[in-house]
Motif scaffolding. Structure first.
Motif, PDB file in Angstrom:
ATOM      1  N   CYS A 156       0.859  -1.185   0.000  1.00 58.48           N
ATOM      2  CA  CYS A 156       0.000   0.000   0.000  1.00 58.48           C
ATOM      3  C   CYS A 156       0.893   1.232   0.000  1.00 58.48           C
ATOM      4  CB  CYS A 156      -0.908   0.018   1.226  1.00 58.48           C
ATOM      5  SG  CYS A 156      -2.088   1.395   1.215  1.00 58.48           S
ATOM      6  N   TRP A 157       0.693   2.078  -1.021  1.00 58.11           N
ATOM      7  CA  TRP A 157       1.370   3.367  -1.081  1.00 58.11           C
ATOM      8  C   TRP A 157       0.415   4.444  -0.587  1.00 58.11           C
ATOM      9  CZ3 TRP A 157       1.732  -0.016  -5.329  1.00 58.11           C
ATOM     10  CH2 TRP A 157       3.020  -0.494  -5.622  1.00 58.11           C
ATOM     11  N   GLN A 158       0.936   5.402   0.147  1.00 60.54           N
ATOM     12  CA  GLN A 158       0.115   6.488   0.678  1.00 60.54           C
ATOM     13  C   GLN A 158       0.600   7.827   0.133  1.00 60.54           C
ATOM     14  OE1 GLN A 158       0.647   7.805   4.783  1.00 60.54           O
ATOM     15  NE2 GLN A 158      -1.561   7.616   5.130  1.00 60.54           N
ATOM     16  N   ILE A 159      -0.336   8.604  -0.397  1.00 60.90           N
ATOM     17  CA  ILE A 159      -0.044   9.939  -0.924  1.00 60.90           C
ATOM     18  C   ILE A 159      -0.882  10.945  -0.143  1.00 60.90           C
ATOM     19  CG2 ILE A 159      -0.197  11.435  -2.955  1.00 60.90           C
ATOM     20  CD1 ILE A 159       0.079   8.819  -4.620  1.00 60.90           C
ATOM     21  N   VAL A 160      -0.223  11.859   0.552  1.00 62.81           N
ATOM     22  CA  VAL A 160      -0.905  12.812   1.431  1.00 62.81           C
ATOM     23  C   VAL A 160      -0.804  14.217   0.847  1.00 62.81           C
ATOM     24  CG1 VAL A 160      -1.004  13.798   3.750  1.00 62.81           C
ATOM     25  CG2 VAL A 160      -0.365  11.382   3.439  1.00 62.81           C
ATOM     26  N   LYS A 161      -1.968  14.806   0.581  1.00 61.27           N
ATOM     27  CA  LYS A 161      -2.043  16.178   0.044  1.00 61.27           C
ATOM     28  C   LYS A 161      -1.150  16.354  -1.189  1.00 61.27           C
ATOM     29  CE  LYS A 161      -3.272  18.167   4.520  1.00 61.27           C
ATOM     30  NZ  LYS A 161      -4.710  18.152   4.218  1.00 61.27           N
ATOM     31  N   GLY A 162      -1.216  15.374  -2.076  1.00 57.23           N
ATOM     32  CA  GLY A 162      -0.490  15.461  -3.333  1.00 57.23           C
ATOM     33  C   GLY A 162       0.986  15.138  -3.261  1.00 57.23           C
ATOM     34  N   GLU A 163       1.459  14.621  -2.115  1.00 57.17           N
ATOM     35  CA  GLU A 163       2.868  14.281  -1.954  1.00 57.17           C
ATOM     36  C   GLU A 163       2.995  12.825  -1.504  1.00 57.17           C
ATOM     37  OE1 GLU A 163       5.357  16.254  -2.701  1.00 57.17           O
ATOM     38  OE2 GLU A 163       4.159  18.064  -3.097  1.00 57.17           O
ATOM     39  N   TYR A 164       3.884  12.082  -2.188  1.00 57.54           N
ATOM     40  CA  TYR A 164       4.122  10.704  -1.770  1.00 57.54           C
ATOM     41  C   TYR A 164       4.699  10.689  -0.365  1.00 57.54           C
ATOM     42  CZ  TYR A 164       6.362   6.180  -1.250  1.00 57.54           C
ATOM     43  OH  TYR A 164       6.772   4.959  -0.771  1.00 57.54           O
ATOM     44  N   LYS A 165       4.125   9.824   0.509  1.00 60.03           N
ATOM     45  CA  LYS A 165       4.583   9.789   1.891  1.00 60.03           C
ATOM     46  C   LYS A 165       5.279   8.488   2.248  1.00 60.03           C
ATOM     47  CE  LYS A 165       3.168  10.522   6.680  1.00 60.03           C
ATOM     48  NZ  LYS A 165       2.045  10.847   7.600  1.00 60.03           N
ATOM     49  N   THR A 166       4.627   7.343   1.999  1.00 61.19           N
ATOM     50  CA  THR A 166       5.213   6.093   2.461  1.00 61.19           C
ATOM     51  C   THR A 166       4.587   4.900   1.752  1.00 61.19           C
ATOM     52  OG1 THR A 166       5.802   4.857   4.480  1.00 61.19           O
ATOM     53  CG2 THR A 166       3.547   5.683   4.329  1.00 61.19           C
ATOM     54  N   ARG A 167       5.133   3.725   2.042  1.00 63.77           N
ATOM     55  CA  ARG A 167       4.543   2.467   1.598  1.00 63.77           C
ATOM     56  C   ARG A 167       4.729   1.447   2.710  1.00 63.77           C
ATOM     57  NH1 ARG A 167       8.950  -0.894  -2.155  1.00 63.77           N
ATOM     58  NH2 ARG A 167      10.200  -1.503  -0.356  1.00 63.77           N
ATOM     59  N   ILE A 168       3.861   0.459   2.729  1.00 61.84           N
ATOM     60  CA  ILE A 168       4.014  -0.665   3.650  1.00 61.84           C
ATOM     61  C   ILE A 168       3.803  -1.941   2.858  1.00 61.84           C
ATOM     62  CG2 ILE A 168       3.076  -1.881   5.647  1.00 61.84           C
ATOM     63  CD1 ILE A 168       2.351   0.751   6.892  1.00 61.84           C
ATOM     64  N   ILE A 169       4.750  -2.879   2.990  1.00 57.66           N
ATOM     65  CA  ILE A 169       4.626  -4.186   2.349  1.00 57.66           C
ATOM     66  C   ILE A 169       4.011  -5.152   3.350  1.00 57.66           C
ATOM     67  CG2 ILE A 169       5.861  -6.111   1.297  1.00 57.66           C
ATOM     68  CD1 ILE A 169       7.972  -4.167   0.375  1.00 57.66           C
ATOM     69  N   GLY A 170       2.930  -5.824   2.927  1.00 60.27           N
ATOM     70  CA  GLY A 170       2.260  -6.783   3.792  1.00 60.27           C
ATOM     71  C   GLY A 170       2.814  -8.178   3.625  1.00 60.27           C
ATOM     72  N   GLU A 171       2.405  -9.068   4.505  1.00 60.65           N
ATOM     73  CA  GLU A 171       2.931 -10.429   4.514  1.00 60.65           C
ATOM     74  C   GLU A 171       2.447 -11.234   3.320  1.00 60.65           C
ATOM     75  OE1 GLU A 171      -0.767 -11.791   7.176  1.00 60.65           O
ATOM     76  OE2 GLU A 171       0.732 -10.342   7.745  1.00 60.65           O
ATOM     77  N   PRO A 172       3.055 -12.380   3.047  1.00 59.41           N
ATOM     78  CA  PRO A 172       2.620 -13.230   1.933  1.00 59.41           C
ATOM     79  C   PRO A 172       1.158 -13.642   2.056  1.00 59.41           C
ATOM     80  CG  PRO A 172       4.739 -13.947   2.757  1.00 59.41           C
ATOM     81  CD  PRO A 172       4.242 -12.908   3.718  1.00 59.41           C
ATOM     82  N   LEU A 173       0.502 -13.808   0.897  1.00 56.03           N
ATOM     83  CA  LEU A 173      -0.892 -14.219   0.855  1.00 56.03           C
ATOM     84  C   LEU A 173      -1.042 -15.724   0.685  1.00 56.03           C
ATOM     85  CD1 LEU A 173      -2.186 -11.465  -1.562  1.00 56.03           C
ATOM     86  CD2 LEU A 173      -2.399 -11.510   0.904  1.00 56.03           C
ATOM     87  N   TRP A 174       0.053 -16.390   0.305  1.00 47.64           N
ATOM     88  CA  TRP A 174       0.002 -17.824   0.073  1.00 47.64           C
ATOM     89  C   TRP A 174      -0.516 -18.550   1.304  1.00 47.64           C
ATOM     90  CZ3 TRP A 174       2.415 -22.030   2.290  1.00 47.64           C
ATOM     91  CH2 TRP A 174       2.381 -23.217   1.569  1.00 47.64           C
ATOM     92  N   PRO A 175      -1.309 -19.637   1.173  1.00 50.85           N
ATOM     93  CA  PRO A 175      -1.633 -20.320  -0.068  1.00 50.85           C
ATOM     94  C   PRO A 175      -2.952 -19.891  -0.685  1.00 50.85           C
ATOM     95  CG  PRO A 175      -2.336 -21.656   1.749  1.00 50.85           C
ATOM     96  CD  PRO A 175      -1.734 -20.404   2.356  1.00 50.85           C
ATOM     97  N   TYR A 176      -3.477 -18.737  -0.291  1.00 51.20           N
ATOM     98  CA  TYR A 176      -4.810 -18.360  -0.729  1.00 51.20           C
ATOM     99  C   TYR A 176      -4.835 -17.702  -2.096  1.00 51.20           C
ATOM    100  CZ  TYR A 176      -5.711 -19.612   4.018  1.00 51.20           C
ATOM    101  OH  TYR A 176      -5.774 -20.321   5.180  1.00 51.20           O
ATOM    102  N   ILE A 177      -3.651 -17.362  -2.641  1.00 54.84           N
ATOM    103  CA  ILE A 177      -3.600 -16.830  -3.999  1.00 54.84           C
ATOM    104  C   ILE A 177      -2.307 -17.300  -4.653  1.00 54.84           C
ATOM    105  CG2 ILE A 177      -2.650 -14.653  -3.154  1.00 54.84           C
ATOM    106  CD1 ILE A 177      -3.883 -13.287  -5.551  1.00 54.84           C
ATOM    107  N   ILE A 178      -2.430 -17.962  -5.755  1.00 56.73           N
ATOM    108  CA  ILE A 178      -1.253 -18.455  -6.479  1.00 56.73           C
ATOM    109  C   ILE A 178      -1.456 -18.124  -7.954  1.00 56.73           C
ATOM    110  CG2 ILE A 178       0.198 -20.432  -7.010  1.00 56.73           C
ATOM    111  CD1 ILE A 178      -0.860 -21.790  -4.533  1.00 56.73           C
ATOM    112  N   PRO A 179      -0.910 -17.018  -8.452  1.00 54.64           N
ATOM    113  CA  PRO A 179      -1.092 -16.641  -9.860  1.00 54.64           C
ATOM    114  C   PRO A 179      -0.534 -17.726 -10.784  1.00 54.64           C
ATOM    115  CG  PRO A 179      -0.211 -14.818  -8.576  1.00 54.64           C
ATOM    116  CD  PRO A 179      -0.130 -16.019  -7.709  1.00 54.64           C
TER     117      PRO A 179
END
Length: 237
Positions: free
Chosen positions: A214-237
């Motif tokens: 998830c990337w967050q943009i506050v008042k038109g300025e890039y602020k941060t991102r957070i990477i979440g944990e793996p989704l496996w085994p519930y999604i396997i492209p």
């Protein structure tokens, strides 16, 4: 094949949206901040604070966290002081414009275009870092998210325009992310109009290496991102 994948994502999207693993949320408190408590009660010692619109990624689903308290940083925050990003109005849902290598979500003066490109291993430095039980793939000095092997693709650009203003997203915000999927149900955008905060949420990766960002943009300025944990085994492209 693409249609089968989209159908699969449709069937599983609800599970992701409900936070089967972790969920993205932001601090929303009438005081403008929330107290972090040492223990799971309001009389516990305050060990810190978080201002409104602080993006967090935690276990919020009642099945996995029946308590009304969420562990954040060095303590606990009451769930009533957090708001899920999926509760904000979505942008471009059902109106996505796709190509083989890109997707655009646009609505109400907001446009987000996510583009990918094939990974050319001749243009990158690739090494492996040995750990006790596994090897970590390192590309250009950064841990590669989404795969243990040479990736097929990665992000080319993320172009954001809010009310006619282009938002600069630094390359460092996505240059370690691989195995990108530009299907509609893997890419979502939410907008908090009241505080002018945009959230770009994606699901990517292969099998056990699947991940959320998830990337967050506050008042038109890039602020941060957070990477979440793996989704496996519930999604396997």
């Amino acid at each position: 094949m693409k249609h089968l994948l989209i159908l699969f994502f449709l069937l599983t999207t609800n599970a992701f949206a409900q936070g089967f693993f972790g969920d993205y949320a932001v601090v929303k408190d009438k005081n403008g901040y929330v107290n972090i408590r040492a223990k799971e009660n309001v009389k516990s010692k305050i060990v810190g604070t978080l201002p409104n619109n602080t993006l967090v990624y935690e276990f919020l689903d009642e099945e996995f966290n029946p308590s009304n308290w969420v562990h954040i940083d060095s303590g606990y925050v009451h769930k009533s002081r957090l708001k899920m990003i999926s509760e904000f109005p979505s942008i471009g849902e059902g109106k996505e414009k796709e190509t083989e290598n890109s997707i655009t979500l646009a609505e109400k003066g907001i446009s987000v275009t996510i583009s990918t490109q094939k990974f050319d291993k001749t243009k990158h430095k690739i090494t492996k870092k040995k750990h006790k039980y596994y090897e970590e793939l390192i590309i250009d000095g950064k841990s590669a998210q989404g795969t243990d092997f040479i990736p097929e693709n990665h992000y080319k650009s993320i172009v954001v325009n809010i009310n006619g203003k282009n938002v600069s997203i630094p390359k460092s915000a996505y240059d370690d992310l691989y195995q990108v999927w530009v299907y509609p149900y893997n890419n979502e955008v939410y907008y908090d109009k009241e505080d002018d905060v945009l959230y770009i949420f994606v699901r990517c990766g292969d099998g056990a290496n699947s991940y959320k960002v998830c990337w967050q943009i506050v008042k038109g300025e890039y602020k941060t991102r957070i990477i979440g944990e793996p989704l496996w085994p519930y999604i396997i492209p």
